[in-house]
Write an enzyme that holds these catalytic residues in place. Structure first.
Site, PDB file in Angstrom:
ATOM      1  N   GLY A  12      22.510  44.332  35.678  1.00 31.21           N
ATOM      2  CA  GLY A  12      23.473  45.381  35.345  1.00 31.21           C
ATOM      3  C   GLY A  12      22.775  46.679  34.968  1.00 31.21           C
ATOM      4  CG  ASP A  13      23.351  48.385  31.989  1.00 28.75           C
ATOM      5  OD1 ASP A  13      24.531  48.733  32.000  1.00 28.75           O
ATOM      6  OD2 ASP A  13      22.879  47.544  31.205  1.00 28.75           O
ATOM      7  CD  GLU A  14      22.061  46.623  38.377  1.00 30.64           C
ATOM      8  OE1 GLU A  14      23.153  47.191  38.182  1.00 30.64           O
ATOM      9  OE2 GLU A  14      21.930  45.389  38.350  1.00 30.64           O
ATOM     10  CE  LYS A  16      26.905  47.845  38.628  1.00 28.54           C
ATOM     11  NZ  LYS A  16      25.812  47.553  37.708  1.00 28.54           N
ATOM     12  N   GLY A  40      30.097  49.796  32.122  1.00 32.56           N
ATOM     13  CA  GLY A  40      30.049  51.185  31.681  1.00 32.56           C
ATOM     14  C   GLY A  40      29.310  51.968  32.741  1.00 32.56           C
ATOM     15  CG  HIS A  41      30.091  51.753  36.440  1.00 37.13           C
ATOM     16  ND1 HIS A  41      30.856  51.241  37.436  1.00 37.13           N
ATOM     17  CD2 HIS A  41      29.292  50.742  36.028  1.00 37.13           C
ATOM     18  CE1 HIS A  41      30.529  49.965  37.624  1.00 37.13           C
ATOM     19  NE2 HIS A  41      29.593  49.644  36.781  1.00 37.13           N
ATOM     20  CB  THR A 128      30.426  43.948  26.160  1.00 36.83           C
ATOM     21  OG1 THR A 128      31.485  43.225  26.786  1.00 36.83           O
ATOM     22  CG2 THR A 128      29.297  44.150  27.164  1.00 36.83           C
ATOM     23  CD  GLN A 222      30.085  43.123  34.610  1.00 38.14           C
ATOM     24  OE1 GLN A 222      30.717  42.595  35.487  1.00 38.14           O
ATOM     25  NE2 GLN A 222      30.604  44.009  33.801  1.00 38.14           N
ATOM     26  CB  THR A 237      29.340  38.823  33.019  1.00 39.41           C
ATOM     27  OG1 THR A 237      30.607  39.245  32.510  1.00 39.41           O
ATOM     28  CG2 THR A 237      29.346  38.873  34.537  1.00 39.41           C
ATOM     29  CB  THR A 297      27.503  52.860  29.171  1.00 37.66           C
ATOM     30  OG1 THR A 297      26.395  52.874  30.040  1.00 37.66           O
ATOM     31  CG2 THR A 297      28.328  54.085  29.387  1.00 37.66           C
ATOM     32  CB  THR A 299      27.165  47.499  23.136  1.00 37.44           C
ATOM     33  OG1 THR A 299      26.041  47.426  24.011  1.00 37.44           O
ATOM     34  CG2 THR A 299      28.250  46.557  23.609  1.00 37.44           C
ATOM     35  CG  LEU A 330      10.636  56.826  42.128  1.00 37.98           C
ATOM     36  CD1 LEU A 330      10.092  55.400  42.067  1.00 37.98           C
ATOM     37  CD2 LEU A 330      10.563  57.331  43.579  1.00 37.98           C
ATOM     38  CG  ASP A 331      13.823  60.422  37.266  1.00 41.29           C
ATOM     39  OD1 ASP A 331      14.451  59.534  37.876  1.00 41.29           O
ATOM     40  OD2 ASP A 331      14.200  60.900  36.182  1.00 41.29           O
TER      41      ASP A 331
HETATM   42  P1  IMP Z   1      30.343  39.902  28.717  1.00 36.64           P
HETATM   43  O1  IMP Z   1      30.487  40.317  30.138  1.00 36.64           O
HETATM   44  O2  IMP Z   1      30.834  40.912  27.731  1.00 36.64           O
HETATM   45  O3  IMP Z   1      30.912  38.530  28.481  1.00 36.64           O
HETATM   46  O4  IMP Z   1      28.771  39.760  28.399  1.00 36.64           O
HETATM   47  C1  IMP Z   1      27.966  38.756  29.004  1.00 36.64           C
HETATM   48  C2  IMP Z   1      26.579  39.296  29.334  1.00 36.64           C
HETATM   49  O5  IMP Z   1      26.683  40.263  30.362  1.00 36.64           O
HETATM   50  C3  IMP Z   1      25.893  40.009  28.157  1.00 36.64           C
HETATM   51  O6  IMP Z   1      24.503  39.776  28.251  1.00 36.64           O
HETATM   52  C4  IMP Z   1      26.195  41.467  28.408  1.00 36.64           C
HETATM   53  O7  IMP Z   1      25.242  42.321  27.825  1.00 36.64           O
HETATM   54  C5  IMP Z   1      26.110  41.493  29.932  1.00 36.64           C
HETATM   55  N1  IMP Z   1      26.896  42.578  30.527  1.00 36.64           N
HETATM   56  C6  IMP Z   1      28.232  42.624  30.692  1.00 36.64           C
HETATM   57  N2  IMP Z   1      28.586  43.770  31.301  1.00 36.64           N
HETATM   58  C7  IMP Z   1      27.457  44.440  31.515  1.00 36.64           C
HETATM   59  C8  IMP Z   1      27.182  45.694  32.160  1.00 36.64           C
HETATM   60  O8  IMP Z   1      28.055  46.425  32.648  1.00 36.64           O
HETATM   61  N3  IMP Z   1      25.870  46.037  32.216  1.00 36.64           N
HETATM   62  C9  IMP Z   1      24.883  45.245  31.724  1.00 36.64           C
HETATM   63  N4  IMP Z   1      25.091  44.084  31.145  1.00 36.64           N
HETATM   64  C10 IMP Z   1      26.374  43.673  31.041  1.00 36.64           C
END
Ligand code: IMP
Length: 426
Positions: A12-14, A16, A40-41, A128, A222, A237, A297, A299, A330-331
């Site tokens: 996640g958080d790449e 997107k 959280g985009h 989250t 994710q 997730t 983004t 939490t 990359l920066d």
């Molecule tokens: P949940 O989706 O809130 O149940 O969380 C389960 C796992 O997925 C936890 O490790 C979260 O930090 C992770 N997670 C959920 N949504 C995201 C996201 O959008 N980006 C990164 N990690 C996520």
């Protein structure tokens, strides 16, 4: 047919949101197929930052249809807050459609999420706390409430009474106060009235759009390594971010999916608990965290930072069908003397060719690295691949070689303009 799945190929958080926004400018339709406001985009437009949770990234373009499909879990209160914030910032003309088969996140889901985490203690997932897992559990357990029921007052009232018969037992068992059906009903029926105008059968809508030749983007949330089936279970997730799940989560045939763009950072991050073989435990982690603003983004938690894991990337590619890559941030790596890439795993001293299924084994995995030379030049204004410093080009080429996948997008900063498109795929 022009359909493209944007899939997170790490934890996640790449980035997107940025890629979806980039393509959304040409898209007729943008679909979110799974997850909810755990996502959280972040999108930056003219230096203004927008953090989207449940709303697809096409919302900024009045001509784009934004769809929340059946695979999502939707918190109506939060969704309306998100919409009102956008409206207060001038985003008033938009098209939004919500599946009548998506599930509704209610207050007890959030309470249960928090309680499960508390009682798991050291074994907590690090969720989250948005109620995502409990809501998907109710869906699987056939005691969930869907959007279609939610917008019908009588149906909603009956469903909430029925659900609370069980959920209140669960809340009491976990030491929490039971909830009152009337209180939830009276608050949430007002949200239902507001979202009713957006609700429809989105499966039919998506199919119609694809059939008429519209450009349709599927915006993953994710990442593949957080997939309920193929990720690092149980530190995952509760839905499948893999492109392979898009047809079920949207109610369309699998042959409608043409291309899958895997989004990967030039390094790796993870929030929450769970194994992370390439995690960096030196000052380099803080260097990358600060340069990449690696804080959640949703939490605001500091993200764990590691080297690029090409072995995990290949796994994500295999289980979800990625056929192109976008390389983000990359920066952020500028200034490092050396950059490592993980190209294999060893377990108990032996190289393995699979990603272990158990946490016990994953915790013992050691990454096998190759070391690449870094670069010092600022690349945040570079517009073409040819203008990147030599070592940055070598780094990108190495990733292509290790994953046997073409990198078609390179991102060198948060703004739309800081995007190098190497090949048009949409
Ligand atoms: P949940 O989706 O809130 O149940 O969380 C389960 C796992 O997925 C936890 O490790 C979260 O930090 C992770 N997670 C959920 N949504 C995201 C996201 O959008 N980006 C990164 N990690 C996520």
């Amino acid at each position: 047919m022009s359909t493209l799945v944007i899939e997170g190929s790490q934890w996640g958080d790449e980035g997107k949101g940025k890629v979806t926004d980039y393509f959304a400018q040409q898209a007729d339709v943008v679909v979110r197929s799974q997850g909810g406001n755990n996502a959280g985009h972040t999108i930056t437009i003219n230096d203004e930052k927008y953090a989207l949770r449940s709303i697809p990234s096409g919302i900024f373009n009045p001509h784009t249809k934004n769809i929340l499909a059946n695979g999502m879990v939707i918190n109506p209160k939060q969704l309306l807050e998100e919409l009102h914030i956008l409206e207060s910032r001038g985003i008033k003309e938009y098209q939004l459609f919500i599946s009548n088969r998506a599930h509704i996140v209610l207050p007890y889901h959030e309470l249960l999420d928090e309680a499960y985490e508390k009682y798991k203690g050291d074994a907590k997932v690090g969720t989250t706390k948005r109620g995502i897992g409990p809501c998907y559990s109710d869906k699987a357990n056939r005691i969930g409430i869907r959007v279609g029921q939610f917008i019908d007052e009588e149906d909603f009232k009956n469903s909430i009474v029925e659900s609370l018969k069980i959920k209140n037992l669960e809340l009491k068992m976990l030491g929490l106060e039971p909830l009152d059906a009337d209180v939830i009903f009276n608050e949430y029926k007002e949200y239902a009235k507001e979202i009713k105008k957006y609700v429809c059968d989105t499966s039919m809508l998506i199919e119609k759009e694809i059939e008429k030749g519209s450009k349709v983007l599927f915006e993953g949330a994710q990442g593949a390594m957080l997939c309920l089936d193929h990720g690092t279970y149980p530190y995952v997730t509760s839905s499948s971010p893999a492109a392979a799940a898009v047809p079920v989560d949207c109610g369309i045939a699998p042959y409608y999916i043409k291309d899958v763009l895997g989004i990967s950072k030039a390094y790796t991050t993870r929030v929450g608990e769970g194994p992370f073989p390439t995690e960096i435990d030196s000052d380099i982690a803080s260097y990358i965290r600060e340069r990449g603003h690696e804080y959640g983004t949703v939490t605001k938690r500091p993200r764990r930072v590691g080297w690029l894991d090409a072995f995990a990337l290949n796994y994500a590619k295999r289980v979800s069908g990625i056929n192109y890559l976008a390389l983000m941030l990359l920066d952020v790596l500028t200034g490092l003397d050396e950059i490592k890439i993980c190209c294999g795993y060893s377990l108990d001293g032996k190289e393995i060719d699979y990603v272990p299924s158990t946490i016990k084994e994953l915790n013992r995995v050691k990454p096998i690295y190759i070391t690449m030379p870094g670069w010092k030049e600022d690349i945040s204004d570079v517009k073409t691949f040819g203008d990147l410093p030599k070592n940055a080009k070598i780094y990108v080429k190495k990733i292509e070689e290790l994953t046997k996948t073409k990198v078609v997008i390179i991102s060198v900063g948060p703004n739309r303009s800081q995007t190098i498109e190497l090949e048009k795929i949409f």
